[in-house]
Design an enzyme around this catalytic site. Structure first.
Site, mmCIF file in Angstrom:
data_model
loop_
_atom_site.group_PDB
_atom_site.id
_atom_site.type_symbol
_atom_site.label_atom_id
_atom_site.label_comp_id
_atom_site.label_asym_id
_atom_site.label_seq_id
_atom_site.Cartn_x
_atom_site.Cartn_y
_atom_site.Cartn_z
ATOM 1 N N HIS A 1 7.792 3.595 -3.526
ATOM 2 C CA HIS A 1 7.099 2.305 -3.599
ATOM 3 C C HIS A 1 6.662 1.849 -2.193
ATOM 4 O O HIS A 1 7.461 1.903 -1.258
ATOM 5 C CB HIS A 1 8.035 1.275 -4.237
ATOM 6 N N HIS B 1 6.331 0.294 1.108
ATOM 7 C CA HIS B 1 7.137 -0.695 1.830
ATOM 8 C C HIS B 1 7.233 -0.326 3.304
ATOM 9 O O HIS B 1 7.059 0.827 3.672
ATOM 10 C CB HIS B 1 8.547 -0.784 1.236
HETATM 11 ZN ZN LIG Z 1 8.045 0.817 -7.568
#
Ligand SMILES: [Zn+2]
Ligand SMILES: [Zn+2]
Length: 339
Positions: free
Chosen positions: A163, A165
């Site tokens: 994800h 980040h």
């Molecule tokens: Zn995710």
């Protein structure tokens, strides 16, 4: 004949291996599962919306109308802990101190299948703003001497979760590399009466051959002495020692230059793993006229080996001018192809 080049800002030498230089397209990742082909939400991903209970409470959330657009929280596996101002202790030849500081995670988007290269400029500006707000907050913490904002994209760059980040690490010490760079920048200022980074971006625009993207307030280029293939600096044009000193209009321009630069890497080299780091002065050097913050992008398209560890210098198997020309020519699609 190979050529040795020196970066005037970092004073680091690099071997540009012209004899065995690879063509830019040879660095492309061909078998990679690209970010845009992933699902938009992943049930078990702790950073996907709906799974907020899997992370510590938000220290900052920027709404996007339907929920959060950017979410910041303390790193569950923090490299540094909470506690009072730490004292340095000497025991014989051993110096130590307790590891107090801050370590936060910045989730850049609610979408699992995106990355800076695929976002709108407004989305990129929004997560950069989150980095700025939290860095500003940390600068008021007397335990913090230096804040490093960085991003790891892909496993080879050290990312343990897919994800999108980034991270913010606030240190109670100033690492040697930054101290020596700040010192070298001061020496250059003393000799020339100007900031080496200001002089460098002006020369790069004048030369043109290593520029990737030029914006109104910032420019991205492959440094003359780039230490690895497609190593890129994004330098704001107005002199500022700290990232937090950058104004909203300048930040939006940097977001645009960063997005286009990373999109060229994404579409030109097949979504390579990379790190970016913001190199800013220590908090107490915020008024420095010689140190200038910038963002460094390092695609992980070549490996560091024994020579680099042993010598503390790099062999770059790509010509900076060729890498920059290749990236300038990459066409970025307006719309991300559906999968
Ligand atoms: Zn995710
Ligand atoms: Zn400057």
């Amino acid at each position: 004949m190979p050529e040795l080049r020196q970066n005037m800002a970092t004073r680091e030498w690099v071997i540009i291996a012209t004899e065995r230089a690879r063509r830019p397209e040879e660095f492309a990742e061909v078998s990679r599962v690209r970010t845009h082909t992933r699902p938009q939400r992943v049930e078990k991903c702790p950073f996907c919306p709906g799974n907020e209970h899997m992370t510590p409470a938000a220290t900052l959330a920027i709404e996007d109308g339907e929920g959060w657009g950017v979410r910041v929280f303390n790193n569950l596996y923090s490299a540094l802990g909470d506690g009072p101002v730490s004292e340095r202790v000497m025991e014989g030849l051993h110096r130590h101190m307790s590891g107090v500081g801050r370590h936060e995670v910045v989730v850049e988007s609610p979408r699992h299948n995106t990355t800076t290269a695929l976002m709108s400029v407004q989305e990129v500006a929004r997560f950069l703003r989150a980095f700025q707000v939290r860095t500003e907050e940390a600068s008021r913490d007397e335990r913090v001497l230096l804040t490093i904002c960085f991003k790891n994209h892909g496993a080879a760059a050290g990312a343990s979760l897919e994800h999108p980040h980034g991270q913010i690490l606030c240190l109670p010490v100033v690492p040697l590399q930054l101290r020596s760079r700040a010192h070298d920048a001061m020496t250059y200022f003393d000799e020339h009466g100007s900031c080496v980074f200001c002089d460098m971006w002006r020369q790069e625009i004048a030369d043109g051959v290593r520029v990737v993207v030029e914006g109104k307030h910032s420019v991205s280029f492959v440094p003359f002495a780039a230490f690895s293939p497609f190593h890129i600096w994004i330098v704001p044009k107005r002199h500022a020692a700290l990232f937090v000193q950058t104004r909203p209009d300048e930040l939006e321009d940097i977001a645009s230059v960063l997005r286009t630069t990373l999109a060229k890497l994404y579409w030109g080299l097949g979504d390579p793993d990379y790190n970016w780091m913001i190199r800013a002065a220590p908090n107490h050097h915020g008024t420095s006229r010689s140190y200038h913050w910038y963002l460094s992008v390092v695609p992980r398209v070549s490996k560091m080996a024994g020579f680099e560890l042993g010598a503390g210098m790099f062999i770059n198997s790509a010509l900076p001018e060729q890498s920059a020309r290749f990236l300038r020519e990459v066409q970025v699609p307006d719309v991300v192809p559906s999968t």
